[in-house]
Design a protein around this motif. Structure first.
Motif, PDB file in Angstrom:
ATOM      1  N   LEU A 125      90.453  28.127  60.352  1.00 16.61           N
ATOM      2  CA  LEU A 125      90.593  29.582  60.355  1.00 16.61           C
ATOM      3  C   LEU A 125      90.598  30.181  61.759  1.00 16.61           C
ATOM      4  CD1 LEU A 125      88.232  30.529  57.376  1.00 16.61           C
ATOM      5  CD2 LEU A 125      90.691  30.041  57.355  1.00 16.61           C
ATOM      6  N   GLN A 132      83.827  27.481  59.706  1.00 18.17           N
ATOM      7  CA  GLN A 132      84.961  28.393  59.869  1.00 18.17           C
ATOM      8  C   GLN A 132      86.024  27.755  60.759  1.00 18.17           C
ATOM      9  OE1 GLN A 132      83.837  32.123  61.620  1.00 18.17           O
ATOM     10  NE2 GLN A 132      85.886  33.023  61.441  1.00 18.17           N
ATOM     11  N   TRP A 133      85.584  27.148  61.866  1.00 14.67           N
ATOM     12  CA  TRP A 133      86.521  26.470  62.772  1.00 14.67           C
ATOM     13  C   TRP A 133      87.115  25.227  62.106  1.00 14.67           C
ATOM     14  CZ3 TRP A 133      85.064  21.561  64.897  1.00 14.67           C
ATOM     15  CH2 TRP A 133      86.040  20.996  65.738  1.00 14.67           C
ATOM     16  N   GLN A 146      81.434  34.690  58.276  1.00 10.54           N
ATOM     17  CA  GLN A 146      82.401  34.303  59.297  1.00 10.54           C
ATOM     18  C   GLN A 146      82.299  35.213  60.515  1.00 10.54           C
ATOM     19  OE1 GLN A 146      86.404  33.975  57.746  1.00 10.54           O
ATOM     20  NE2 GLN A 146      85.715  32.984  55.858  1.00 10.54           N
ATOM     21  N   ARG A 151      83.195  35.073  53.549  1.00 11.36           N
ATOM     22  CA  ARG A 151      83.709  35.974  54.583  1.00 11.36           C
ATOM     23  C   ARG A 151      82.585  36.690  55.327  1.00 11.36           C
ATOM     24  NH1 ARG A 151      88.583  37.968  55.848  1.00 11.36           N
ATOM     25  NH2 ARG A 151      89.508  36.881  54.064  1.00 11.36           N
ATOM     26  N   ALA A 159      85.745  26.850  53.631  1.00 10.05           N
ATOM     27  CA  ALA A 159      85.401  27.929  54.554  1.00 10.05           C
ATOM     28  C   ALA A 159      84.133  28.630  54.085  1.00 10.05           C
ATOM     29  CB  ALA A 159      86.549  28.921  54.645  1.00 10.05           C
TER      30      ALA A 159
END
Length: 203
Positions: A124, A119-120, A48, A45, A42
């Protein structure tokens, strides 16, 4: 005595001219992953996109990977679709929301798209089904080789990729209209209509 079928003084039923059905685009093939995959790291943060609840429904959501991506412009070209801004939609539907990522063709835009795709792909964002990525030209003319190479790498992370060239009229604020849009934009709308129609999500 039978009437003469060719008597010009007798009224005859007219047959309406045959009309041809409008051509329907084929569902485009996929060239990248169509679902999240194990082992995909990922993004940080801070890179994202947020996930927001949506009280409305849409046949398709356009998600801008960054500011100025062009998702609102594309939403105006496809009736029934909505711009989600720079966030993933989370709807009340039990099925994932059909979603298309949008990014500009400069390095910043392509890297933002890459972060959103990771992210996808990392699982997530289970509330969406990513159908592909639209790369909107950030300037007139041909992309430099470095950006073409980066775009090719980024395109490998989504099921499909479409490119829309620079449109001066959109830059100066003219309302987007499919009839006056470049053929690449018309092809995009036709193919998405075919995808949504095949899935039964477009009325």
């Amino acid at each position: 005595m039978l009437s003469d079928p060719f008597n010009p003084w007798l009224s005859r039923p007219t047959t309406p001219p045959a009309t041809e059905a409008a051509p329907i685009a084929d569902v485009p093939k996929t060239f990248g992953p169509v679902a999240p995959q194990r082992g995909i790291p990922a993004p940080d943060r801070v890179d994202q996109l947020p996930i927001y609840n949506r009280n409305t429904t849409a046949a398709l959501w356009w998600v801008g990977a960054h500011g100025g991506a062009g998702e609102s412009t594309l939403a105006a070209l496809l009736p029934g679709s909505q711009a989600a801004g720079h966030s993933w939609p989370h709807t009340a539907s039990a099925s994932p929301a059909p979603t298309v990522l949008v990014a500009r063709s400069d390095a910043r835009g392509l890297r933002a798209a890459q972060a959103a795709m990771r992210q996808w792909a990392a699982g997530l964002v289970p509330s969406v089904e990513v159908l592909g990525l639209v790369v909107m030209a950030d300037a007139p003319g041909r992309l430099p080789r470095a950006l073409r190479n980066l775009m090719q790498v980024v395109s490998g992370g989504v099921p499909r990729t479409w490119s829309v060239p620079w449109v001066d009229a959109w830059r100066v604020g003219e309302p987007p209209a499919l009839s006056s849009s470049p053929r690449e934009a018309q092809r995009l709308v036709n193919e998405l209509t075919a995808i949504l129609g095949a899935a039964g999500t477009l009325n």
